[in-house]
Motif scaffolding. Structure first.
Motif, PDB file in Angstrom:
ATOM      1  N   ILE A  92       0.857  -1.182   0.000  1.00  0.00           N
ATOM      2  CA  ILE A  92       0.000   0.000   0.000  1.00  0.00           C
ATOM      3  C   ILE A  92       0.895   1.234   0.000  1.00  0.00           C
ATOM      4  O   ILE A  92       1.705   1.441   0.909  1.00  0.00           O
ATOM      5  CB  ILE A  92      -0.925   0.044   1.231  1.00  0.00           C
ATOM      6  CG1 ILE A  92      -1.800  -1.209   1.293  1.00  0.00           C
ATOM      7  CG2 ILE A  92      -1.804   1.299   1.198  1.00  0.00           C
ATOM      8  CD1 ILE A  92      -2.654  -1.289   2.552  1.00  0.00           C
ATOM      9  N   LEU A  93       0.765   2.049  -1.039  1.00  0.00           N
ATOM     10  CA  LEU A  93       1.524   3.288  -1.157  1.00  0.00           C
ATOM     11  C   LEU A  93       0.575   4.463  -0.923  1.00  0.00           C
ATOM     12  O   LEU A  93      -0.431   4.606  -1.628  1.00  0.00           O
ATOM     13  CB  LEU A  93       2.154   3.396  -2.539  1.00  0.00           C
ATOM     14  CG  LEU A  93       3.108   2.270  -2.948  1.00  0.00           C
ATOM     15  CD1 LEU A  93       3.494   2.411  -4.418  1.00  0.00           C
ATOM     16  CD2 LEU A  93       4.351   2.257  -2.063  1.00  0.00           C
ATOM     17  N   SER A  94       0.900   5.305   0.044  1.00  0.00           N
ATOM     18  CA  SER A  94       0.062   6.460   0.362  1.00  0.00           C
ATOM     19  C   SER A  94       0.853   7.745   0.177  1.00  0.00           C
ATOM     20  O   SER A  94       2.069   7.786   0.380  1.00  0.00           O
ATOM     21  CB  SER A  94      -0.456   6.369   1.799  1.00  0.00           C
ATOM     22  OG  SER A  94      -1.273   5.220   1.966  1.00  0.00           O
ATOM     23  N   ASP A  95       0.138   8.780  -0.197  1.00  0.00           N
ATOM     24  CA  ASP A  95       0.728  10.097  -0.450  1.00  0.00           C
ATOM     25  C   ASP A  95       0.097  11.078   0.537  1.00  0.00           C
ATOM     26  O   ASP A  95      -0.911  11.714   0.246  1.00  0.00           O
ATOM     27  CB  ASP A  95       0.450  10.502  -1.899  1.00  0.00           C
ATOM     28  CG  ASP A  95       0.912  11.924  -2.215  1.00  0.00           C
ATOM     29  OD1 ASP A  95       1.710  12.481  -1.440  1.00  0.00           O
ATOM     30  OD2 ASP A  95       0.458  12.463  -3.245  1.00  0.00           O
ATOM     31  N   ASP A  97       1.183  13.992   1.801  1.00  0.00           N
ATOM     32  CA  ASP A  97       1.290  15.431   1.560  1.00  0.00           C
ATOM     33  C   ASP A  97       0.773  15.853   0.181  1.00  0.00           C
ATOM     34  O   ASP A  97       0.890  17.009  -0.216  1.00  0.00           O
ATOM     35  CB  ASP A  97       2.728  15.918   1.748  1.00  0.00           C
ATOM     36  CG  ASP A  97       3.716  15.214   0.817  1.00  0.00           C
ATOM     37  OD1 ASP A  97       3.264  14.490  -0.109  1.00  0.00           O
ATOM     38  OD2 ASP A  97       4.932  15.381   1.007  1.00  0.00           O
ATOM     39  N   LYS A  98       0.203  14.884  -0.556  1.00  0.00           N
ATOM     40  CA  LYS A  98      -0.462  15.169  -1.835  1.00  0.00           C
ATOM     41  C   LYS A  98       0.458  15.813  -2.879  1.00  0.00           C
ATOM     42  O   LYS A  98       0.015  16.643  -3.669  1.00  0.00           O
ATOM     43  CB  LYS A  98      -1.689  16.067  -1.608  1.00  0.00           C
ATOM     44  CG  LYS A  98      -2.724  15.498  -0.669  1.00  0.00           C
ATOM     45  CD  LYS A  98      -3.321  14.211  -1.189  1.00  0.00           C
ATOM     46  CE  LYS A  98      -4.397  13.673  -0.253  1.00  0.00           C
ATOM     47  NZ  LYS A  98      -4.945  12.376  -0.695  1.00  0.00           N
ATOM     48  N   ASP A  99       1.723  15.394  -2.888  1.00  0.00           N
ATOM     49  CA  ASP A  99       2.621  15.914  -3.925  1.00  0.00           C
ATOM     50  C   ASP A  99       2.778  14.938  -5.077  1.00  0.00           C
ATOM     51  O   ASP A  99       3.568  15.155  -5.985  1.00  0.00           O
ATOM     52  CB  ASP A  99       3.991  16.252  -3.329  1.00  0.00           C
ATOM     53  CG  ASP A  99       4.756  15.020  -2.845  1.00  0.00           C
ATOM     54  OD1 ASP A  99       4.151  13.919  -2.788  1.00  0.00           O
ATOM     55  OD2 ASP A  99       5.950  15.152  -2.523  1.00  0.00           O
ATOM     56  N   GLY A 100       2.025  13.829  -5.032  1.00  0.00           N
ATOM     57  CA  GLY A 100       2.060  12.850  -6.099  1.00  0.00           C
ATOM     58  C   GLY A 100       3.041  11.723  -5.888  1.00  0.00           C
ATOM     59  O   GLY A 100       3.046  10.762  -6.660  1.00  0.00           O
ATOM     60  N   ARG A 101       3.849  11.807  -4.819  1.00  0.00           N
ATOM     61  CA  ARG A 101       4.855  10.787  -4.556  1.00  0.00           C
ATOM     62  C   ARG A 101       4.545  10.092  -3.238  1.00  0.00           C
ATOM     63  O   ARG A 101       4.161  10.738  -2.267  1.00  0.00           O
ATOM     64  CB  ARG A 101       6.253  11.409  -4.536  1.00  0.00           C
ATOM     65  CG  ARG A 101       6.641  11.982  -5.896  1.00  0.00           C
ATOM     66  CD  ARG A 101       7.742  13.009  -5.810  1.00  0.00           C
ATOM     67  NE  ARG A 101       8.101  13.504  -7.139  1.00  0.00           N
ATOM     68  CZ  ARG A 101       7.429  14.439  -7.800  1.00  0.00           C
ATOM     69  NH1 ARG A 101       6.356  15.008  -7.248  1.00  0.00           N
ATOM     70  NH2 ARG A 101       7.809  14.821  -9.007  1.00  0.00           N
ATOM     71  N   ALA A 102       4.728   8.789  -3.221  1.00  0.00           N
ATOM     72  CA  ALA A 102       4.407   8.021  -2.021  1.00  0.00           C
ATOM     73  C   ALA A 102       5.355   8.377  -0.888  1.00  0.00           C
ATOM     74  O   ALA A 102       6.575   8.424  -1.081  1.00  0.00           O
ATOM     75  CB  ALA A 102       4.470   6.529  -2.316  1.00  0.00           C
ATOM     76  N   ASP A 103       4.801   8.642   0.280  1.00  0.00           N
ATOM     77  CA  ASP A 103       5.624   8.870   1.459  1.00  0.00           C
ATOM     78  C   ASP A 103       5.309   7.865   2.567  1.00  0.00           C
ATOM     79  O   ASP A 103       5.784   7.995   3.689  1.00  0.00           O
ATOM     80  CB  ASP A 103       5.456  10.306   1.972  1.00  0.00           C
ATOM     81  CG  ASP A 103       4.010  10.756   2.010  1.00  0.00           C
ATOM     82  OD1 ASP A 103       3.138   9.946   2.367  1.00  0.00           O
ATOM     83  OD2 ASP A 103       3.749  11.925   1.679  1.00  0.00           O
ATOM     84  N   SER A 104       4.486   6.864   2.238  1.00  0.00           N
ATOM     85  CA  SER A 104       4.180   5.800   3.185  1.00  0.00           C
ATOM     86  C   SER A 104       4.099   4.484   2.421  1.00  0.00           C
ATOM     87  O   SER A 104       3.454   4.411   1.369  1.00  0.00           O
ATOM     88  CB  SER A 104       2.850   6.071   3.894  1.00  0.00           C
ATOM     89  OG  SER A 104       2.465   4.968   4.704  1.00  0.00           O
TER      90      SER A 104
END
Length: 440
Positions: A92-95, A97-104
């Motif tokens: 599961i990849l989550s973003d 901060d909504k910058d388009g890149r996964a941060d989780s």
């Protein structure tokens, strides 16, 4: 049906300067479902070659052998891994901060495989012999990850062509590819002078699409329906909601020159047979192993294992009533993903058209390998309305690519985000791409 020669690939398209310019500005995804986000493409569009107005970014990298993927209503990406990584088969990849890149990056599921699908309040995922179901919470994420429902079990897995791709329709049915554990149903697989078995016994349990109920548990062959047969292996499939029909991309057979050098030279063996897009109705037979589709002659041809000579047409009982593909691509490019685009981000020409992710194969050797790209087929009224074209290239890196291992990235799965973005997975280096369009 249009013929395609090797020279076709040298005329893909010229990357447009505007695509590079997009990388220097913000491209609004204009997502009306979530808080508006501003997505900036990577420098040089993540090294992809795209049509004018499109940009690309890498959402994540090195996550494992990323096969098929889905995106939930909140923008979380769920990726099925071919092999588990750190004991997890679904990532599961989550973003945040909504910058388009996964941060989780989290995960679950102790099995590898290819298939994954979202429908209603459930996530479905497949191993190489079973299909599982997980209920979704209010955020569109799976619950009971340690105890999923088993929807289908006991499907044949003999290593060759064993990925179980899945898709659901709008009537609580789930369709499962069960690939043939053979190249051409010979008595001795991939062996020169070994005849084809007739009738082919593999078709009883493989080499087709099986239909099961999505809301029933513990189903196997006895509870399922062989929806279509004569399909060697289908990794990419999708349900077209415009005409409520199943569409599949078949991997064509191999080894024409190796097994029959007196009939096929190296070039012919590299180009044939077609990688074929079929529209599938219940009861259809695509003809494998008795026939293959020749995109140059534009017709079904009797397989040499069954008496064919590269020109003979199918015979009674051996593919005579096989359906024709609706689009025929050049051979040995390995179509692994199929998606009918229903979003509103891309220009109108893409609406309801089909994207196909080509993974790249090995059977063009000693010729240069092809594929490693995402193609687009325009549709209108549920039918192809024009020639296919390369939509996204550059995944493999600088050529020539003489072996699949030379490719830096190999497209596999396709998914549409809630804002209309197109996501592409790569099972060579575990990269997830997001392709967006700057409408201004």
């Amino acid at each position: 049906m249009k013929k395609f020669s090797r020279s076709y690939f040298s005329r893909w398209y010229i990357p447009v300067a505007a695509c590079i310019a997009i990388s220097a500005i913000a491209c609004s995804t204009k997502n009306k479902d979530n808080a508006p986000g501003t997505i900036v493409p990577d420098k040089n569009n993540a090294e992809l070659k795209l049509p004018e107005g499109f940009g690309a970014l890498k959402v994540a990298d090195s996550i494992g052998e990323a096969r098929h993927l889905v995106v939930n209503r909140n923008g979380d990406i769920l990726v099925k891994l071919n092999r588990t990584r750190d004991g997890k088969g679904i990532i599961i990849l989550s973003d945040k901060d909504k910058d388009g890149r996964a941060d989780s990056n989290t995960g679950f599921g102790d099995y590898g495989g290819t298939g994954i699908a979202l429908k209603g309040n459930y996530l479905y995922a497949s191993s190489n012999s079973s299909v599982f179901r997980y209920p979704l919470d209010e955020n569109g994420l799976p619950e009971k990850t340690n105890a999923p429902d088993t929807i289908v079990y006991g499907l044949i897995d003999r290593r060759q062509h064993n990925s179980k791709s899945i898709i659901l329709d709008d009537n609580d049915n789930i369709y499962v590819n069960i690939g043939a554990y053979s190249n051409a149903c010979q008595e001795r697989d991939r062996t020169k002078d070994s005849p084809g078995m007739y009738p082919c016994p593999i078709l009883d349990s493989a080499g087709g699409i099986w239909q099961f109920k999505a809301n029933a548990l513990k189903q196997s062959y006895g509870q399922g329906t062989r929806y279509a047969t004569g399909l060697r292996n289908v990794v990419g499939l999708d349900w077209n909601r415009q005409d409520q029909s199943l569409y599949v991309m078949q991997h064509g057979r191999d080894n024409l020159h190796d097994l029959f050098p007196e009939l096929y030279d190296v070039r012919a063996s590299a180009e044939l047979p077609a990688e074929a897009l079929y529209k599938i109705e219940k009861g259809d037979d695509a003809g494998w192993p008795y026939i293959y589709y020749d995109q140059i002659q534009e017709k079904n041809i009797l397989s040499p294992e069954y008496g064919g000579d590269g020109k003979k047409v199918p015979e009674e009982g051996k593919g005579k009533n096989a359906i024709d593909p609706i689009v025929a691509f050049p051979g040995h490019m390995a179509p692994n993903g199929l998606l009918f685009y229903t979003g509103s981000m891309f220009p109108e020409k893409y609406k309801n058209g089909a994207f196909v992710a080509f993974h790249g194969s090995w059977n063009r050797a000693p010729e240069e390998q092809e594929g490693f790209m995402v193609a687009f087929v325009p549709f209108k009224g549920g039918k192809p309305s024009g020639d296919w074209e390369v939509f996204a290239g550059g995944f493999a890196g600088e050529g020539p690519i003489m072996s699949p291992g030379d490719a830096e990235h190999r497209p596999c799965g396709l998914a549409q985000g809630p804002d209309g973005s197109l996501y592409v997975s790569d099972d060579a280096n575990g990269t997830i791409y997001r392709i967006i369009y700057n409408a201004e």
